[in-house]
Motif scaffolding. Structure first.
Motif, PDB file in Angstrom:
ATOM      1  N   ALA A  13       0.826  -1.213   0.000  1.00 27.61           N
ATOM      2  CA  ALA A  13       0.000   0.000   0.000  1.00 27.61           C
ATOM      3  C   ALA A  13       0.855   1.255   0.000  1.00 27.61           C
ATOM      4  O   ALA A  13       0.426   2.295  -0.515  1.00 27.61           O
ATOM      5  CB  ALA A  13      -0.926  -0.005   1.217  1.00 27.61           C
ATOM      6  N   ARG A  14       2.051   1.173   0.555  1.00 25.61           N
ATOM      7  CA  ARG A  14       2.927   2.347   0.617  1.00 25.61           C
ATOM      8  C   ARG A  14       3.652   2.612  -0.698  1.00 25.61           C
ATOM      9  O   ARG A  14       4.410   3.568  -0.807  1.00 25.61           O
ATOM     10  CB  ARG A  14       3.946   2.164   1.747  1.00 25.61           C
ATOM     11  N   THR A  15       3.462   1.747  -1.686  1.00 30.50           N
ATOM     12  CA  THR A  15       4.101   1.911  -2.993  1.00 30.50           C
ATOM     13  C   THR A  15       3.029   2.165  -4.049  1.00 30.50           C
ATOM     14  O   THR A  15       1.831   2.171  -3.749  1.00 30.50           O
ATOM     15  CB  THR A  15       4.895   0.649  -3.373  1.00 30.50           C
ATOM     16  N   ASP A  16       3.469   2.373  -5.289  1.00 33.27           N
ATOM     17  CA  ASP A  16       2.506   2.491  -6.392  1.00 33.27           C
ATOM     18  C   ASP A  16       2.562   1.258  -7.294  1.00 33.27           C
ATOM     19  O   ASP A  16       2.141   1.299  -8.447  1.00 33.27           O
ATOM     20  CB  ASP A  16       2.764   3.755  -7.214  1.00 33.27           C
ATOM     21  N   LEU A  17       3.081   0.137  -6.755  1.00 40.45           N
ATOM     22  CA  LEU A  17       3.180  -1.093  -7.547  1.00 40.45           C
ATOM     23  C   LEU A  17       1.794  -1.637  -7.888  1.00 40.45           C
ATOM     24  O   LEU A  17       0.881  -1.597  -7.064  1.00 40.45           O
ATOM     25  CB  LEU A  17       3.941  -2.170  -6.763  1.00 40.45           C
ATOM     26  N   PRO A  18       1.616  -2.159  -9.109  1.00 42.67           N
ATOM     27  CA  PRO A  18       0.370  -2.870  -9.412  1.00 42.67           C
ATOM     28  C   PRO A  18       0.245  -4.114  -8.523  1.00 42.67           C
ATOM     29  O   PRO A  18       1.229  -4.819  -8.291  1.00 42.67           O
ATOM     30  CB  PRO A  18       0.530  -3.267 -10.887  1.00 42.67           C
ATOM     31  N   VAL A  19      -0.944  -4.370  -8.013  1.00 41.45           N
ATOM     32  CA  VAL A  19      -1.176  -5.503  -7.123  1.00 41.45           C
ATOM     33  C   VAL A  19      -2.132  -6.472  -7.807  1.00 41.45           C
ATOM     34  O   VAL A  19      -3.148  -6.055  -8.377  1.00 41.45           O
ATOM     35  CB  VAL A  19      -1.771  -5.046  -5.777  1.00 41.45           C
ATOM     36  N   LEU A  20      -1.796  -7.753  -7.770  1.00 38.06           N
ATOM     37  CA  LEU A  20      -2.676  -8.801  -8.305  1.00 38.06           C
ATOM     38  C   LEU A  20      -3.113  -9.697  -7.148  1.00 38.06           C
ATOM     39  O   LEU A  20      -2.282 -10.288  -6.463  1.00 38.06           O
ATOM     40  CB  LEU A  20      -1.961  -9.626  -9.364  1.00 38.06           C
ATOM     41  N   ILE A  21      -4.425  -9.768  -6.923  1.00 36.26           N
ATOM     42  CA  ILE A  21      -4.984 -10.572  -5.830  1.00 36.26           C
ATOM     43  C   ILE A  21      -5.594 -11.835  -6.413  1.00 36.26           C
ATOM     44  O   ILE A  21      -6.396 -11.777  -7.350  1.00 36.26           O
ATOM     45  CB  ILE A  21      -6.068  -9.783  -5.073  1.00 36.26           C
ATOM     46  N   HIS A  22      -5.205 -12.972  -5.861  1.00 36.51           N
ATOM     47  CA  HIS A  22      -5.793 -14.233  -6.296  1.00 36.51           C
ATOM     48  C   HIS A  22      -6.555 -14.851  -5.136  1.00 36.51           C
ATOM     49  O   HIS A  22      -6.114 -14.790  -3.986  1.00 36.51           O
ATOM     50  CB  HIS A  22      -4.719 -15.213  -6.779  1.00 36.51           C
ATOM     51  N   GLY A  23      -7.688 -15.416  -5.437  1.00 38.01           N
ATOM     52  CA  GLY A  23      -8.476 -16.075  -4.400  1.00 38.01           C
ATOM     53  C   GLY A  23      -9.775 -16.586  -4.987  1.00 38.01           C
ATOM     54  O   GLY A  23     -10.267 -16.081  -5.998  1.00 38.01           O
ATOM     55  N   GLU A  24     -10.336 -17.595  -4.344  1.00 42.08           N
ATOM     56  CA  GLU A  24     -11.598 -18.146  -4.821  1.00 42.08           C
ATOM     57  C   GLU A  24     -12.708 -17.088  -4.750  1.00 42.08           C
ATOM     58  O   GLU A  24     -12.583 -16.092  -4.030  1.00 42.08           O
ATOM     59  CB  GLU A  24     -11.997 -19.353  -3.965  1.00 42.08           C
ATOM     60  N   THR A  25     -13.778 -17.332  -5.468  1.00 41.08           N
ATOM     61  CA  THR A  25     -14.929 -16.438  -5.427  1.00 41.08           C
ATOM     62  C   THR A  25     -15.463 -16.357  -4.003  1.00 41.08           C
ATOM     63  O   THR A  25     -15.643 -17.382  -3.345  1.00 41.08           O
ATOM     64  CB  THR A  25     -16.028 -16.951  -6.375  1.00 41.08           C
ATOM     65  N   GLY A  26     -15.678 -15.119  -3.537  1.00 43.29           N
ATOM     66  CA  GLY A  26     -16.244 -14.937  -2.211  1.00 43.29           C
ATOM     67  C   GLY A  26     -15.242 -14.840  -1.079  1.00 43.29           C
ATOM     68  O   GLY A  26     -15.637 -14.774   0.092  1.00 43.29           O
ATOM     69  N   THR A  27     -13.947 -14.817  -1.379  1.00 43.25           N
ATOM     70  CA  THR A  27     -12.943 -14.745  -0.311  1.00 43.25           C
ATOM     71  C   THR A  27     -12.683 -13.326   0.164  1.00 43.25           C
ATOM     72  O   THR A  27     -11.975 -13.133   1.151  1.00 43.25           O
ATOM     73  CB  THR A  27     -11.609 -15.373  -0.757  1.00 43.25           C
ATOM     74  N   GLY A  28     -13.224 -12.325  -0.521  1.00 44.08           N
ATOM     75  CA  GLY A  28     -13.065 -10.934  -0.082  1.00 44.08           C
ATOM     76  C   GLY A  28     -12.012 -10.169  -0.842  1.00 44.08           C
ATOM     77  O   GLY A  28     -11.338  -9.301  -0.282  1.00 44.08           O
TER      78      GLY A  28
END
Length: 627
Positions: free
Chosen positions: A346-361
């Motif tokens: 969050a303290r950077t401007d790096l692109p973030v990729l989030i992986h997780g099953e449907t419904g994990t938030g």
């Protein structure tokens, strides 16, 4: 060998006739003919990428180049006087780093042994970089092993570089413009390049897993501290968090698994592969002689190991965690590690990729990162799977007045432009059509967006967070997701665990119940209803749990949710009293001599989960060293 002779040999091999060539050469020739429709009689000239495209590839490989540079320079210093050239290619086959004698720049550029050269097998034919990417193995493509006569003067040896997740990340190639006739003359080159790759992978592991235990190993005690053969990062719960390629092969061999499927290794307890628990690691630190630091693998092989302890975490770190991220979960090692990692991103401007099953938030996590970043602009969420393809382009990029039939008279800002100064969250990015992927890639590269029908592009600046429940690497391999876009997105990766494997289930349950209490009357769970919720597999994850509690809250009487109030489909469970559970756990612990780690291995869970269960049941355990 003439062109005609070379073509005849390739055709003979293709027809199934015997050959003295190495099997990986024959397989590459077949791919060139069957998959890529290449003609060995047509010379494939070297492809050198223009500066703009090369810059994109180098930016994506920037971290690897920085880590690999010292190893490359050391290797080049050892071979420079023998006219060798070093190429570091990314996983697409593009040379992103190059070391060679500048006196021969023109010859090297014509041969493709140069910065920006593209050695993808699909157009370069059989070559060391391309064949290495295809097989994942170190190999030599020597002179007439090459598919067409353009490259037959060359001798090229390549070894794959794997990342800490077990995925092929790059290729290190060592090549000669001219070499002796015998292929065995390059055996030393293969040894040098594989040794360098092993050291690069170890350096990468140490750099990326600074907050975890690292176990380095060798088959001989003499080389353990000076040139180990592999390394494994182990998290606080004793699970594998990262590894080198040598370690992947060793672990897979120990448990009878496939090293080409890293998901069978990453995240698994180290005890499934080695006779080792996290409690045993301090005994393998450098304070003991190397010949005494011995481990037994599950296949019976003996290893010498060196454990490196992570530096202590600052106590104040948890206190400064942004509130938005603190709300993500309870006090378990896995969730704390996720929160800390998300806070750093969050303290950077790096692109973030989030992986997780449907419904994990995933969207909840993306919003928390946005809030923690302090961005002044808005959080704009786009569900790529929910926008009809016919409307997606105008929704994302906007349109000028009168750009098409039905367009808004004054035009419309697209969602990308709406995120200017804030965060753009692209949920289910794996469902974005290829045509839009191409346009998105241009936006990310140029930081401009051009609405439909507009004459000029407009400047935009935003933080990009994307998410998917699908395996984007598999989509890239299938051709339905752009590889260059994947590398743009997959810079800072986060993975949300499914609800069924979260150790803070009770914390989440309490949080969701508290939300229901704020909406109406106070609600509590009957013990048998709570047990049923804990036993369910939750294919819908947090979204399903929240819906179940909403229904149960509406149906329950006297403020208590009972089994009868829960929706059908959760399934019955065998409910035991707390006293029964405590007696059973005490007996199991006594059967393991009071050793908590041994009991955790027997039950197939990690130590933190077991300790939490023991505390709840009022059981104290004593740790005994295992021999």
């Amino acid at each position: 060998m003439t062109i005609a002779d070379h073509v005849r040999e390739i055709e003979s091999v293709w027809q199934g006739n015997a050959s003295m060539r190495d099997p990986y050469v024959i397989q590459s020739w077949r791919r060139c003919l069957d998959d890529y429709r290449l003609d060995p009689a047509v010379n494939a000239e070297a492809v050198i990428l223009p500066e703009g495209r090369l810059k994109e590839h180098r930016q994506q490989a920037e971290g690897l180049i920085a880590i690999a540079r010292s190893g490359l320079e050391r290797l080049y210093g050892n071979v420079a006087n023998q006219a060798y050239v070093l190429l570091l290619a990314d996983r697409a086959g593009v040379t992103v780093e190059y070391l060679g004698d500048p006196r021969y720049d023109d010859d090297l550029r014509r041969a493709g042994l140069y910065l920006g050269s593209d050695w993808a097998e699909s157009h370069a034919g059989t070559c060391a970089v391309g064949a290495c990417i295809a097989t994942g193995e170190a190999l030599t493509i020597h002179q007439t092993d090459h598919f067409d006569m353009t490259h037959t003067p060359l001798s090229c040896t390549a070894a794959p570089i794997y990342d800490t997740a077990g995925q092929l990340s790059a290729v290190l190639d060592i090549s000669l413009l001219k070499s002796p006739v015998e292929k065995t003359s390059q055996n030393l080159a293969r040894h040098l390049v594989t040794t360098t790759v092993r050291r690069i992978e170890l350096a990468n592991l140490m750099e990326r897993t600074r907050r975890q235990w690292v176990l380095r190993f060798a088959l001989s005690p003499e080389f353990l501290d000076v040139d180990p053969e592999g390394g494994i990062a182990i998290d606080d719960s004793g699970r594998i968090a990262g590894l080198t390629h040598g370690a992947a092969r060793m672990l897979a061999r120990a448990a009878g698994r496939d090293w080409r499927r890293p998901e069978q290794l990453i995240g698994q307890p180290i005890s499934r592969f080695l006779d080792l628990s996290i409690d045993d690691l301090p005994a393998l630190m450098r304070g003991r002689p190397t010949h005494e630091r011995v481990l037994r693998a599950r296949d019976g092989n003996m290893l010498f190991a060196h454990a490196i302890e992570p530096p202590p975490r600052p106590r104040a770190a948890r206190q400064t965690l942004p509130p938005a991220l603190r709300r993500l979960g309870g006090e378990t090692p896995e969730i704390k590690a996720l929160q800390d990692r998300a806070a750093r991103f969050a303290r950077t401007d790096l692109p973030v990729l989030i992986h997780g099953e449907t419904g994990t938030g995933k969207e909840y996590l993306a919003r928390a990162i946005h809030e923690a970043s302090g961005a002044k602009g808005p959080f704009v969420a786009v569900n790529c799977a929910a926008i009809p393809e016919t409307l997606a382009e105008s929704e994302l990029f906007g349109h000028a007045p009168g750009a098409f039939t039905g367009a808004a008279p004054r035009g419309r800002r697209g969602l990308i432009e709406e995120a200017d100064g804030g965060t753009l969250f692209l949920d289910e990015i794996g469902d974005m059509p290829l045509s839009l992927q191409t346009r998105l890639l241009r936006v990310l590269a140029e930081r401009t967006v051009q609405p439909l029908g507009a004459a000029r592009p407009r400047k935009v600046g935003f933080r990009l967070i994307s998410a998917s429940h699908r395996d984007l690497r598999a989509l890239v391999a299938a051709g339905s997701f752009r590889e260059d876009l994947f590398y743009r997105l997959n810079v800072a990766a986060l993975s949300l665990p499914p609800l069924r494997s979260r150790g803070d289930f009770d914390w989440l349950l309490a949080r969701l119940l508290a939300t229901r209490q704020r909406e109406g009357r106070p609600v509590r769970l009957a013990p048998d209803a709570a047990a049923m919720l804990r036993a369910h597999r939750w294919p819908g994850n947090l979204r399903e749990l929240d819906n179940v509690l909403a229904v149960a809250t509406a149906l329950c009487e006297e403020g208590e949710i009972r089994v009868a109030d829960l929706p059908g489909g959760l399934g019955p469970v065998s409910v035991r009293t707390e006293d029964d559970a405590a007696a059973s756990l005490r007996a199991a612990l006594d059967g393991c001599g009071g050793n908590v780690s041994a009991l955790a291995r027997r039950l197939g869970c990690d130590r933190t989960t077991l300790h939490r269960r023991m505390r709840r049941l009022g059981i104290s355990g004593r740790l005994r060293p295992q021999h």
